[in-house]
Write a protein that holds these residues in place. Structure first.
Motif: not given
Length: 262
Positions: A195-201
């Motif tokens: 899966p793909v994830a997005i960095s929160r910071k």
């Protein structure tokens, strides 16, 4: 003796009739339940739309999130509510989730909103060729491609039978279709497995699942990464979850809490 046989036949007929009655009753209950659920979900969707149009974004968000089976339209509307509530990172996550199965028109709106959110977050995101390819593949299912493949194959097969001159063309196109379908399935399975994830910071990527390892690179906020694995590590009597990720060809480990899975 004939009387006993006649009784058994009647009993068998009765059991068959009873079974059919139970079967149809069960089917009717299932159909009615699904219909009621669909009507209830549609009613919730419309009520949420009314709240959104009246600028009651929190109430609209609560209703959208209460719908169990969420599709591209619901994810998109949740993203809109998050945006209006100035929860820009969450809006970015839901816009990306809305891409899966979205129509071409909706995808254009999603990409436009993502650009606006990125400007609000003050980040610049450059998608790779592979990420753009995956976004386009999200529009289609394997079943849809199978149907198209069978239709084209059938048409060319008819031409193959009646026109001997295009047999070489038929074989060539058939080979190309098989390669394209195989590539599509490969990418689709890869997307489901990793899966793909997005960095929160802004986060640091380490060589191993701990901050004691060598730091490889820093990733800025709102960047997409591919998740390869997850591991729970104990360090100084404290447990932390780590994701093994891949970003721009570099594989390393980051804290799971710093990523949001799309």
């Amino acid at each position: 003796m004939p009387y006993t046989r006649h009784f058994l036949l009647d009993k068998n007929k009765f059991m068959k009739f009873k079974f059919l009655k139970i079967f149809f009753l069960f089917g009717f209950i299932c159909f009615f339940s699904l219909k009621v659920y669909a009507i209830d979900s549609e009613e919730t969707f419309l009520r949420a739309g009314d709240f959104y149009n009246n600028k009651k974004y929190k109430q609209a968000l609560d209703l959208y999130e209460s719908i169990d089976r969420k599709g591209p339209a619901i994810f998109y509307n949740i993203g809109n509510c998050k945006f209006e509530l100035e929860q820009y990172f969450d809006a970015l996550v839901y816009y990306n989730r809305a891409k899966n199965g979205a129509s071409f028109d909706l995808l254009n709106s999603i990409n436009c909103n993502i650009n606006i959110v990125n400007s609000k977050l003050g980040v610049s995101v450059k998608e790779t060729f592979w990420q753009k390819l995956e976004d386009n593949i999200k529009l289609h299912s394997i079943f849809k491609l199978q149907v198209l493949f069978l239709i084209f194959w059938f048409l060319f097969f008819i031409l193959y039978i009646f026109l001997k001159k295009i047999r070489v063309v038929f074989l060539s196109i058939n080979f190309i279709f098989i390669i394209m379908f195989g590539f599509f399935v490969f990418v689709k399975c890869r997307m489901e497995k990793y899966p793909v994830a997005i960095s929160r910071k802004s986060i640091s990527v380490y060589l191993g699942p701990s901050e004691i390892y060598h730091k490889l690179i820093d990733i800025s906020k709102a960047q997409k990464v591919q998740v390869k694995a997850k591991e729970r590590v104990s360090f100084k009597k404290e447990y932390k979850d780590w994701f093994k990720i891949k970003y721009n060809g570099i594989t390393g480990w980051v804290l799971a809490r710093d990523l949001e899975i799309i």
